[in-house]
Design an enzyme around this catalytic site. Sequence first.
Site, PDB file in Angstrom:
ATOM      1  N   HIS A 303      47.711  43.495  24.633  1.00  0.00           N
ATOM      2  CA  HIS A 303      46.015  42.506  25.163  1.00  0.00           C
ATOM      3  C   HIS A 303      45.193  42.124  23.862  1.00  0.00           C
ATOM      4  O   HIS A 303      46.137  42.986  23.219  1.00  0.00           O
ATOM      5  CB  HIS A 303      45.015  43.820  25.796  1.00  0.00           C
ATOM      6  CG  HIS A 303      43.801  43.716  25.974  1.00  0.00           C
ATOM      7  ND1 HIS A 303      43.086  42.699  25.417  1.00  0.00           N
ATOM      8  CD2 HIS A 303      43.056  42.873  27.004  1.00  0.00           C
ATOM      9  CE1 HIS A 303      41.893  42.554  25.502  1.00  0.00           C
ATOM     10  NE2 HIS A 303      41.992  42.599  26.925  1.00  0.00           N
ATOM     11  N   ASP A 360      44.850  46.439  33.682  1.00  0.00           N
ATOM     12  CA  ASP A 360      45.325  45.573  34.745  1.00  0.00           C
ATOM     13  C   ASP A 360      46.424  46.865  35.890  1.00  0.00           C
ATOM     14  O   ASP A 360      46.800  46.555  36.512  1.00  0.00           O
ATOM     15  CB  ASP A 360      45.160  44.195  34.965  1.00  0.00           C
ATOM     16  CG  ASP A 360      44.253  43.857  35.358  1.00  0.00           C
ATOM     17  OD1 ASP A 360      43.576  43.871  35.427  1.00  0.00           O
ATOM     18  OD2 ASP A 360      44.618  42.688  34.421  1.00  0.00           O
TER      19      ASP A 360
HETATM   20  N1  CMC Z   1      55.645  43.190  27.617  1.00  0.00           N
HETATM   21  C1  CMC Z   1      56.048  41.739  27.235  1.00  0.00           C
HETATM   22  N2  CMC Z   1      55.799  41.705  24.756  1.00  0.00           N
HETATM   23  C2  CMC Z   1      54.412  41.837  25.771  1.00  0.00           C
HETATM   24  C3  CMC Z   1      53.693  42.028  26.393  1.00  0.00           C
HETATM   25  C4  CMC Z   1      53.491  42.113  27.400  1.00  0.00           C
HETATM   26  N3  CMC Z   1      53.313  42.129  28.796  1.00  0.00           N
HETATM   27  N4  CMC Z   1      52.534  41.513  25.590  1.00  0.00           N
HETATM   28  C5  CMC Z   1      52.667  41.079  24.117  1.00  0.00           C
HETATM   29  N5  CMC Z   1      53.786  40.757  23.788  1.00  0.00           N
HETATM   30  C6  CMC Z   1      54.274  40.596  22.962  1.00  0.00           C
HETATM   31  C7  CMC Z   1      54.562  38.879  23.013  1.00  0.00           C
HETATM   32  O1  CMC Z   1      55.899  38.371  23.327  1.00  0.00           O
HETATM   33  C8  CMC Z   1      55.005  39.055  21.232  1.00  0.00           C
HETATM   34  O2  CMC Z   1      55.904  39.240  20.913  1.00  0.00           O
HETATM   35  P1  CMC Z   1      56.783  38.077  19.562  1.00  0.00           P
HETATM   36  O3  CMC Z   1      54.991  38.625  18.285  1.00  0.00           O
HETATM   37  O4  CMC Z   1      57.342  38.486  19.894  1.00  0.00           O
HETATM   38  O5  CMC Z   1      56.453  37.349  19.752  1.00  0.00           O
HETATM   39  C9  CMC Z   1      53.870  39.715  20.711  1.00  0.00           C
HETATM   40  O6  CMC Z   1      53.979  40.569  22.483  1.00  0.00           O
HETATM   41  C10 CMC Z   1      52.274  39.335  20.947  1.00  0.00           C
HETATM   42  O7  CMC Z   1      51.933  38.730  22.454  1.00  0.00           O
HETATM   43  P2  CMC Z   1      50.730  37.515  22.511  1.00  0.00           P
HETATM   44  O8  CMC Z   1      51.235  37.062  24.082  1.00  0.00           O
HETATM   45  O9  CMC Z   1      51.008  36.942  21.158  1.00  0.00           O
HETATM   46  O10 CMC Z   1      49.642  38.143  22.203  1.00  0.00           O
HETATM   47  P3  CMC Z   1      48.447  37.522  23.126  1.00  0.00           P
HETATM   48  O11 CMC Z   1      47.268  38.030  22.668  1.00  0.00           O
HETATM   49  O12 CMC Z   1      47.995  36.461  22.943  1.00  0.00           O
HETATM   50  O13 CMC Z   1      48.461  37.474  24.891  1.00  0.00           O
HETATM   51  C11 CMC Z   1      48.729  39.012  26.563  1.00  0.00           C
HETATM   52  C12 CMC Z   1      47.362  38.764  24.867  1.00  0.00           C
HETATM   53  C13 CMC Z   1      47.550  40.207  27.801  1.00  0.00           C
HETATM   54  C14 CMC Z   1      48.027  37.949  26.788  1.00  0.00           C
HETATM   55  C15 CMC Z   1      49.629  39.453  26.317  1.00  0.00           C
HETATM   56  O14 CMC Z   1      49.909  41.376  26.250  1.00  0.00           O
HETATM   57  C16 CMC Z   1      50.653  39.696  28.271  1.00  0.00           C
HETATM   58  O15 CMC Z   1      50.739  38.430  28.550  1.00  0.00           O
HETATM   59  N6  CMC Z   1      50.368  40.732  28.852  1.00  0.00           N
HETATM   60  C17 CMC Z   1      50.853  40.545  30.501  1.00  0.00           C
HETATM   61  C18 CMC Z   1      49.380  40.093  31.211  1.00  0.00           C
HETATM   62  C19 CMC Z   1      48.471  41.039  31.547  1.00  0.00           C
HETATM   63  O16 CMC Z   1      48.535  42.123  31.950  1.00  0.00           O
HETATM   64  N7  CMC Z   1      46.938  40.380  31.184  1.00  0.00           N
HETATM   65  C20 CMC Z   1      46.050  41.486  31.068  1.00  0.00           C
HETATM   66  C21 CMC Z   1      45.126  41.145  30.336  1.00  0.00           C
HETATM   67  S1  CMC Z   1      44.203  42.992  30.540  1.00  0.00           S
HETATM   68  C22 CMC Z   1      43.025  42.243  31.744  1.00  0.00           C
HETATM   69  C23 CMC Z   1      42.234  40.649  31.063  1.00  0.00           C
HETATM   70  O17 CMC Z   1      41.573  40.356  30.065  1.00  0.00           O
HETATM   71  O18 CMC Z   1      42.243  39.544  32.066  1.00  0.00           O
END
Ligand code: CMC
Length: 425
Positions: A303, A360
């Site tokens: 998140h 989720d």
């Molecule tokens: N699985 C594997 N690696 C992950 C995941 C994951 N679910 N989420 C983040 N990472 C890694 C990502 O690859 C990155 O690694 P690095 O620093 O080496 O590049 C690091 O963690 C930080 O991730 P980010 O994408 O820069 O973080 P963000 O804050 O931009 O993204 C997120 C947040 C929710 C989009 C992301 O965690 C994700 O894609 N999760 C899966 C989708 C998901 O479950 N979404 C629902 C969110 S909660 C409900 C809502 O708000 O709608």
Amino acid sequence: MTGTNSINIGDRDYPVLSGSVGPDVVDIRKLYANTGKFTYDPGFTSTASCESGLTYIDGDEGILLHRGYPIGQLAEHSSFMEVAYLLLNGELPDKAEFDKFNYTITRHTMLHEQLATFYRGFRRDAHPMAIMCGVVGALSAFYHDSTDITDPRQRMIASHRLIAKMPTIAAMAYKYSVGQPFLYPKNDLSYTGNFLRMTFGVPAEEYEIHPAVERALDRIFILHADHEQNASTSTVRLAGSSGANPFACIAAGIACLWGPAHGGANEAALNMLHEIGRPERIPEYIARAKDKNDPFRLMGFGHRVYKNYDPRATVMQKTVREVFDALKVSDPVFEVALQLEEMALKDDYFVEKKLFPNVDFYSGVILSAIGFPTTMFTALFALARTVGWVAQWNEMISDPDQKIGRPRQLYTGPTQRDYIPVEQR
Ligand code: CMC
């Protein structure tokens, strides 16, 4: 909002503002005028886009408060309608206020009859979110008497209409996809009971609402009601900042919510759990999630704000067991989910990056046990989040500092050049 400190950038001081709780913010509104420079913050990771008194998240501690009340307490003791009132009005209602609010919402549940015809223009296999975007946007073509955003009364009527009609709209999207007749709302039922009946009932029979299912779904709605300045809420605010009508703004929010990184993650998470299928396959998927060359991510994990367990996921996990017990069912994907969580939380990659289950991760398991197809999951999220969207939209419109949202950019394209006729290129 108070401001006693300041921070020096260039040769000027910029005020540091404090909210009631949470990080201070640097007020850089004069930065461009003073320095000719913008800030650069793709994804708004360090930017507070507005002032708000609705929802507070402490991502490090895993705390979520609506108007100050912890989400766990609301999920346990409150109802979705009461949380809706709280978000819209700022305080919990007394009995008379609650009854009046409930009555008002109940009296707005029907859709203009012409809208049923509108549904028939969609393909039967349309994704419910595609239908939701279209139908909610189309409400502005039917309810002209609540689109004047300068009139607080019209704003409140539009807000009530949106909250009240969303279950009818979502249930009709489902009914259309399975080829069953639409069911009109029944106003002696609760908000959530009514939605269950419109979704799973048929005109030929009485529909019996299972109280444990009604309670579980109502709780899921509470957990999704609002979540600060997330992508879809920011979309609603940005759309609304231009003066667009509320129905159009909520349709924009629905479009943003649909994406798998946001509300679409509940559908993607359950699909992923089914794909994993057996606990023995979990290590393979954990390895894929960690592989930089594989785009796969653990859906329902991670998140932007929570760097601790999402408090909504805690309630969600408990609710899975309650629903299974009440319906006397089980689902092997729940075991896969539990073991996946356990393994991920012990893995250095997830520990270091502070990736925990989010709202989720378990919601799909419950919704599927209740009988919803995966394609409806995000539509249910949209239904519940509509409360937050309209509360945030109302807050924005009433904010004297409100301006049209207009970010700037770091331009890296070609500098000015002369047009060359096609025959000379
Ligand atoms: N699985 C594997 N690696 C992950 C995941 C994951 N679910 N989420 C983040 N990472 C890694 C990502 O690859 C990155 O690694 P690095 O620093 O080496 O590049 C690091 O963690 C930080 O991730 P980010 O994408 O820069 O973080 P963000 O804050 O931009 O993204 C997120 C947040 C929710 C989009 C992301 O965690 C994700 O894609 N999760 C899966 C989708 C998901 O479950 N979404 C629902 C969110 S909660 C409900 C809502 O708000 O709608």
